[in-house]
Design an enzyme around this catalytic site. Sequence first.
Site, PDB file in Angstrom:
ATOM      1  N   GLU A 237       0.861  -1.402   0.004  1.00 51.82           N
ATOM      2  CA  GLU A 237       0.006  -0.042   0.052  1.00 51.82           C
ATOM      3  C   GLU A 237       0.880   1.532  -0.170  1.00 51.82           C
ATOM      4  OE1 GLU A 237      -2.893  -0.016   3.304  1.00 51.82           O
ATOM      5  OE2 GLU A 237      -3.311  -2.114   2.802  1.00 51.82           O
TER       6      GLU A 237
ATOM      7  N   ASP B 250       2.614   4.538  -0.094  1.00 47.70           N
ATOM      8  CA  ASP B 250       2.588   5.962  -0.541  1.00 47.70           C
ATOM      9  C   ASP B 250       3.551   7.026   0.367  1.00 47.70           C
ATOM     10  OD1 ASP B 250       0.878   6.138   1.730  1.00 47.70           O
ATOM     11  OD2 ASP B 250      -0.883   6.272   0.745  1.00 47.70           O
TER      12      ASP B 250
HETATM   13  C1  XIL Z   1      -7.887   3.434   3.785  1.00 46.76           C
HETATM   14  C2  XIL Z   1      -8.735   3.713   2.600  1.00 46.76           C
HETATM   15  O1  XIL Z   1      -7.688   3.998   1.518  1.00 46.76           O
HETATM   16  C3  XIL Z   1      -9.632   4.879   2.706  1.00 46.76           C
HETATM   17  O2  XIL Z   1     -10.383   5.182   1.550  1.00 46.76           O
HETATM   18  C4  XIL Z   1     -10.542   4.346   3.692  1.00 46.76           C
HETATM   19  O3  XIL Z   1     -11.231   5.657   4.130  1.00 46.76           O
HETATM   20  C5  XIL Z   1      -9.856   4.033   5.047  1.00 46.76           C
HETATM   21  O4  XIL Z   1      -8.849   2.773   4.989  1.00 46.76           O
HETATM   22  N1  XIL Z   1      -4.331   0.384   5.738  1.00 46.76           N
HETATM   23  C6  XIL Z   1      -5.277  -0.295   5.174  1.00 46.76           C
HETATM   24  C7  XIL Z   1      -6.134   0.194   4.189  1.00 46.76           C
HETATM   25  O5  XIL Z   1      -4.891  -1.517   5.178  1.00 46.76           O
HETATM   26  O6  XIL Z   1      -7.203  -0.666   3.915  1.00 46.76           O
HETATM   27  C8  XIL Z   1      -6.415   1.790   4.466  1.00 46.76           C
HETATM   28  O7  XIL Z   1      -7.180   2.126   3.304  1.00 46.76           O
HETATM   29  C9  XIL Z   1      -5.188   2.417   4.543  1.00 46.76           C
HETATM   30  C10 XIL Z   1      -4.423   1.763   5.967  1.00 46.76           C
END
Ligand code: XIL
Length: 363
Positions: A268, A270
């Site tokens: 994930e 960023d």
């Molecule tokens: C985030 C989403 O991107 C948002 O749109 C939502 O409001 C909250 O969740 N860790 C995770 C993800 O495993 O599911 C999360 O995603 C970010 C942190």
Amino acid sequence: MAPGARTAVLVLACAVLALAPAATLADDGQPPLRQLAPPQLAVGTGVKGYALSSDADYAAKLASEYTQVTPENEMKWDATEPSRDDFDFSRGDAVVDYAESNGLAVHGHTLVWNEQLPSWLTGGHWRKRELITIMKNHIQTVMRHYKGRVRSWDVVNEAIGVKSIWSQVIGYPDYVKLAFQFAHEADPDARLFYNEINADGVSGKSRSMYKLMSSLKRQLPGVPLGVGLQMHVSLCAPLGARCPPSAADVERNMKRFSDLGMDVDVSEMDVRLEDGENGSGPTPEALDKQADVYRGILKACLDVSRCRTTWGFTDRFSWIPGKYDGYGYALPFDANLQPKPAFDALCEALGGSSCSPSPPPSG
Ligand code: XIL
């Protein structure tokens, strides 16, 4: 050549052109990442269902650059089982349909987590046995629905050091083990991930994760396990922001999970930046530092991993501004879908040439 034969050659040439992959350069002159990446590396992005259906440019850019998508919210518990045993796959299905019609793989996210749970579940007073049944039913119904279409899943998300309905009623790490066991029963071919936040480098938390994964590996022989390192990071400066772990540190961490015989993906990523004075946006220096972080982590992935996913790809749709006050600009494309220095770094790390955008015509 006879006119008939010439026509046949022409028709054949047109057919070949129509079948050829889309132009090698995107409209902005950049080679798409999906063409540069080696076949073993999935180029993934988180995706927002509402953006796919409402923003054609977003959907087209995604399909041209990426090879895999992870729905950011559409397969979470509150979306898929809003009332007990009453499943709703409409939002997840829309993402999977889009992915399939564009030749993208889908990574499922996420079956058991402590967030985005429906109130019937969080508000209930469950006995252990009942909650185990609920968890099993959820995991298996969702996975069976997507069997063959979603080939890897985040089975458990962010369990370490967190008090949750799962840890309190079922107990940690028992519930984690049970979740993987149920998931494997539902789809023996699916790769099953444990996905964690802030355990990207070697640290106390990633050591706990190593312990967890080693014991899962022992207890669940033959289950295709994997670890997702979320890699939501910021730059060090200023004022106490947590520095991103160095790429060497992340690679060391990845390597030891891979040595356990499991996949280890960046799941994930960023790199959030400060908004700047009066929302003026990040400085060129910050954008370059961000590019260095993206470059370093991609290189670590190329050495160890099968997948590197960013949490979205464009600053037009990112969870960061809503979550971290005063931050944004975290992804490789800006809000106009234009490549940033971070994109150039990824493109170069994949061996691309002419990665930098050509300067706008002067005059
Ligand atoms: C985030 C989403 O991107 C948002 O749109 C939502 O409001 C909250 O969740 N860790 C995770 C993800 O495993 O599911 C999360 O995603 C970010 C942190």
